[in-house]
Scaffold this motif. Sequence first.
Motif, PDB file in Angstrom:
ATOM      1  N   HIS A  12      35.955  27.243  36.297  1.00 47.96           N
ATOM      2  CA  HIS A  12      35.623  26.139  35.378  1.00 47.96           C
ATOM      3  C   HIS A  12      35.065  26.666  34.057  1.00 47.96           C
ATOM      4  O   HIS A  12      34.111  26.114  33.506  1.00 47.96           O
ATOM      5  CB  HIS A  12      34.611  25.177  36.026  1.00 47.96           C
ATOM      6  N   ARG A  13      35.715  27.744  33.548  1.00 50.33           N
ATOM      7  CA  ARG A  13      35.261  28.280  32.247  1.00 50.33           C
ATOM      8  C   ARG A  13      36.372  28.221  31.207  1.00 50.33           C
ATOM      9  O   ARG A  13      36.259  28.812  30.136  1.00 50.33           O
ATOM     10  CB  ARG A  13      34.760  29.717  32.429  1.00 50.33           C
ATOM     11  N   SER A  14      37.453  27.491  31.508  1.00 47.89           N
ATOM     12  CA  SER A  14      38.589  27.437  30.559  1.00 47.89           C
ATOM     13  C   SER A  14      38.252  26.604  29.325  1.00 47.89           C
ATOM     14  O   SER A  14      38.830  26.820  28.252  1.00 47.89           O
ATOM     15  CB  SER A  14      39.794  26.778  31.249  1.00 47.89           C
ATOM     16  N   GLY A  15      37.373  25.594  29.511  1.00 48.57           N
ATOM     17  CA  GLY A  15      37.078  24.659  28.425  1.00 48.57           C
ATOM     18  C   GLY A  15      37.990  23.443  28.439  1.00 48.57           C
ATOM     19  O   GLY A  15      37.790  22.494  27.658  1.00 48.57           O
ATOM     20  N   LEU A  16      38.986  23.434  29.337  1.00 45.54           N
ATOM     21  CA  LEU A  16      39.919  22.295  29.366  1.00 45.54           C
ATOM     22  C   LEU A  16      39.163  20.990  29.661  1.00 45.54           C
ATOM     23  O   LEU A  16      38.381  20.912  30.607  1.00 45.54           O
ATOM     24  CB  LEU A  16      40.996  22.529  30.439  1.00 45.54           C
ATOM     25  N   TYR A  17      39.437  19.968  28.849  1.00 45.58           N
ATOM     26  CA  TYR A  17      38.756  18.678  28.968  1.00 45.58           C
ATOM     27  C   TYR A  17      39.130  17.994  30.296  1.00 45.58           C
ATOM     28  O   TYR A  17      40.281  18.117  30.754  1.00 45.58           O
ATOM     29  CB  TYR A  17      39.190  17.801  27.782  1.00 45.58           C
ATOM     30  N   GLY A  40      36.171  31.033  28.499  1.00 43.17           N
ATOM     31  CA  GLY A  40      35.241  32.049  28.985  1.00 43.17           C
ATOM     32  C   GLY A  40      33.824  31.901  28.464  1.00 43.17           C
ATOM     33  O   GLY A  40      32.894  32.519  28.999  1.00 43.17           O
ATOM     34  N   ALA A  41      33.624  31.025  27.469  1.00 42.15           N
ATOM     35  CA  ALA A  41      32.318  30.969  26.797  1.00 42.15           C
ATOM     36  C   ALA A  41      31.272  30.195  27.587  1.00 42.15           C
ATOM     37  O   ALA A  41      30.067  30.397  27.401  1.00 42.15           O
ATOM     38  CB  ALA A  41      32.476  30.350  25.412  1.00 42.15           C
ATOM     39  N   VAL A  47      47.159  36.278  44.806  1.00 46.63           N
ATOM     40  CA  VAL A  47      46.639  37.441  44.067  1.00 46.63           C
ATOM     41  C   VAL A  47      46.734  38.680  44.951  1.00 46.63           C
ATOM     42  O   VAL A  47      47.225  39.733  44.537  1.00 46.63           O
ATOM     43  CB  VAL A  47      45.188  37.198  43.610  1.00 46.63           C
ATOM     44  N   ALA A  48      46.313  38.544  46.216  1.00 48.08           N
ATOM     45  CA  ALA A  48      46.347  39.678  47.159  1.00 48.08           C
ATOM     46  C   ALA A  48      47.786  40.141  47.402  1.00 48.08           C
ATOM     47  O   ALA A  48      48.045  41.327  47.613  1.00 48.08           O
ATOM     48  CB  ALA A  48      45.702  39.264  48.484  1.00 48.08           C
ATOM     49  N   GLU A  49      48.728  39.214  47.293  1.00 46.89           N
ATOM     50  CA  GLU A  49      50.149  39.546  47.489  1.00 46.89           C
ATOM     51  C   GLU A  49      50.793  40.078  46.207  1.00 46.89           C
ATOM     52  O   GLU A  49      51.991  40.324  46.151  1.00 46.89           O
ATOM     53  CB  GLU A  49      50.909  38.295  47.984  1.00 46.89           C
ATOM     54  N   GLY A  50      49.978  40.196  45.152  1.00 48.01           N
ATOM     55  CA  GLY A  50      50.484  40.761  43.907  1.00 48.01           C
ATOM     56  C   GLY A  50      51.308  39.809  43.072  1.00 48.01           C
ATOM     57  O   GLY A  50      51.969  40.203  42.113  1.00 48.01           O
ATOM     58  N   LYS A  51      51.285  38.528  43.422  1.00 45.81           N
ATOM     59  CA  LYS A  51      52.130  37.567  42.690  1.00 45.81           C
ATOM     60  C   LYS A  51      51.410  36.969  41.484  1.00 45.81           C
ATOM     61  O   LYS A  51      52.040  36.410  40.588  1.00 45.81           O
ATOM     62  CB  LYS A  51      52.581  36.453  43.642  1.00 45.81           C
ATOM     63  N   VAL A  52      50.091  37.010  41.487  1.00 49.05           N
ATOM     64  CA  VAL A  52      49.311  36.469  40.367  1.00 49.05           C
ATOM     65  C   VAL A  52      48.205  37.469  40.050  1.00 49.05           C
ATOM     66  O   VAL A  52      47.613  38.061  40.947  1.00 49.05           O
ATOM     67  CB  VAL A  52      48.689  35.101  40.738  1.00 49.05           C
ATOM     68  N   ASP A  53      47.954  37.642  38.737  1.00 53.78           N
ATOM     69  CA  ASP A  53      46.856  38.514  38.291  1.00 53.78           C
ATOM     70  C   ASP A  53      45.724  37.624  37.778  1.00 53.78           C
ATOM     71  O   ASP A  53      45.926  36.824  36.864  1.00 53.78           O
ATOM     72  CB  ASP A  53      47.376  39.425  37.160  1.00 53.78           C
ATOM     73  N   LEU A  54      44.549  37.753  38.388  1.00 56.89           N
ATOM     74  CA  LEU A  54      43.401  36.889  38.046  1.00 56.89           C
ATOM     75  C   LEU A  54      43.109  36.880  36.549  1.00 56.89           C
ATOM     76  O   LEU A  54      42.722  35.840  36.000  1.00 56.89           O
ATOM     77  CB  LEU A  54      42.147  37.364  38.793  1.00 56.89           C
ATOM     78  N   ASP A  55      43.274  38.022  35.889  1.00 54.06           N
ATOM     79  CA  ASP A  55      42.852  38.116  34.477  1.00 54.06           C
ATOM     80  C   ASP A  55      44.018  38.019  33.509  1.00 54.06           C
ATOM     81  O   ASP A  55      43.844  38.254  32.314  1.00 54.06           O
ATOM     82  CB  ASP A  55      42.031  39.391  34.278  1.00 54.06           C
ATOM     83  N   ALA A  56      45.165  37.622  34.028  1.00 49.50           N
ATOM     84  CA  ALA A  56      46.311  37.372  33.140  1.00 49.50           C
ATOM     85  C   ALA A  56      46.164  35.987  32.513  1.00 49.50           C
ATOM     86  O   ALA A  56      45.494  35.111  33.063  1.00 49.50           O
ATOM     87  CB  ALA A  56      47.605  37.426  33.948  1.00 49.50           C
ATOM     88  N   ASP A 114      45.780  27.233  24.647  1.00 44.80           N
ATOM     89  CA  ASP A 114      45.064  28.436  24.225  1.00 44.80           C
ATOM     90  C   ASP A 114      45.456  29.598  25.148  1.00 44.80           C
ATOM     91  O   ASP A 114      45.171  29.587  26.335  1.00 44.80           O
ATOM     92  CB  ASP A 114      43.535  28.183  24.277  1.00 44.80           C
ATOM     93  N   GLU A 115      46.126  30.589  24.541  1.00 45.87           N
ATOM     94  CA  GLU A 115      46.622  31.755  25.291  1.00 45.87           C
ATOM     95  C   GLU A 115      45.477  32.515  25.967  1.00 45.87           C
ATOM     96  O   GLU A 115      45.711  33.282  26.896  1.00 45.87           O
ATOM     97  CB  GLU A 115      47.351  32.718  24.329  1.00 45.87           C
ATOM     98  N   ARG A 116      44.252  32.309  25.497  1.00 47.06           N
ATOM     99  CA  ARG A 116      43.128  33.095  26.014  1.00 47.06           C
ATOM    100  C   ARG A 116      42.666  32.589  27.379  1.00 47.06           C
ATOM    101  O   ARG A 116      41.916  33.264  28.082  1.00 47.06           O
ATOM    102  CB  ARG A 116      41.946  33.051  25.031  1.00 47.06           C
ATOM    103  N   ILE A 117      43.135  31.410  27.782  1.00 44.27           N
ATOM    104  CA  ILE A 117      42.731  30.881  29.091  1.00 44.27           C
ATOM    105  C   ILE A 117      43.387  31.714  30.193  1.00 44.27           C
ATOM    106  O   ILE A 117      44.621  31.831  30.236  1.00 44.27           O
ATOM    107  CB  ILE A 117      43.137  29.395  29.247  1.00 44.27           C
TER     108      ILE A 117
END
Length: 351
Positions: free
Chosen positions: A108-113, A154-155, A76-85, A97-100
């Motif tokens: 641990h808020r994705s909801g993935l089982y 996120g829920a 993230v700091a190197e600009g290769k990944v965006d935390l909120d993408a 789910d595209e919203r993840i």
Amino acid sequence: PSLPAPDVAAVAAVHRTALSHGAPGALTRIDEGPRSYHVATGEADTAAHTPMDTGRRFRVGSVSKTFTTVVLLQLVAEGKVDLDAPANRYLPEPLPDERITVRHLLSHRSGLYDYTNDMFHNTVPGFEAVRNKVFSYQELIDLSTAKPLNNAPGAAYSYSNTNFVALGAIIEHVTGTPVATHYRQRIFTPLRLRNTSYVHPRTTISGTYARGYLRQDDTTLPLVDSTEQTVSWAQSAGAVISNARDLNRFFSALLSGRLLPEEQLREMTTMVPVTADGKQSYGLGLRGRTLSCGTTVYGHTGTVQGYYTYAFTTSDGRRSMASLANTSNNGTVNTTLGATLDASFCGTDPA
Ligand SMILES: C[C@@H](NC(=O)[C@@H](C)NC(=O)CCCC[C@H](NC(=O)C[NH3+])C(=O)[O-])C(=O)O
């Protein structure tokens, strides 16, 4: 504010209680600047009757999640990944789910089982079925997405190994380099963690190590030696091998700002309560625990067949503690071992 001295006698008493509930052995090492405190109890190998010692390596389970988080946040700091993408921007195959977002996976808020719920419903048969297996990240993700999400992205907080398997997949897809290389080049080598490795899918532990003993669901049956396994069911969510000194160095370096730029460390240590009493929290790949003396420590716990781990440090990284009990599928031992935190950071006997 300086902390009270660690209560080494209380640590030893916690170990004895853990052994009384079925752990073959336990170790705790506390590091504070040049000082270190060592407590080892019981056996590292019950067949050879080898005494436990604090230098031995062991499987750290989910403490691996913090190593994976450091690699991800450096990207993230190197600009290769965006935390909120959306995580799907960085994955070879999309999650359902595209919203993840990447942040949902780290917190641990994705909801993935969590596929391990089914995989290890029957503890020993489940373990024997996978101990020599090698999974791809995608096979593990597919096991999860065969089931509905626990919650909308996120829920809610719902702990799931799937999140950190997906993060391993992201690291490898974005960089084209295996996570093992990132762990080594970004963490193990710079911090000189000479007793820490990621050897998936090799089943053996090199060097001097504690054997691990899995308790059967029928607790009248003997423990199962679970030392040798691929841990391919967990990989970037749980397959790191380390020892107490290295874990203490890792968490001290992390919280004292030597592994991440200030912005990423702030993201990682922004904690959300996960228990009603607010004493346990989760940030990004990091657990927070507020102890009986009001001190909050940061780190992670780990559970892999035969090994319970606690590895925590103070908010400034000045004092760190790592504890191991070499059994699992034994909730009483796991909870008991957690009392080494109070003894180590509050200097009180938790009783
Ligand atoms: C909770 C812990 N998570 C981890 O360390 C991850 C890697 N481990 C697990 O999810 C436990 C898998 C089953 C263990 C088995 N249990 C059973 O098989 C129960 N039927 C065992 O106890 O060895 C953490 O984050 O602290």
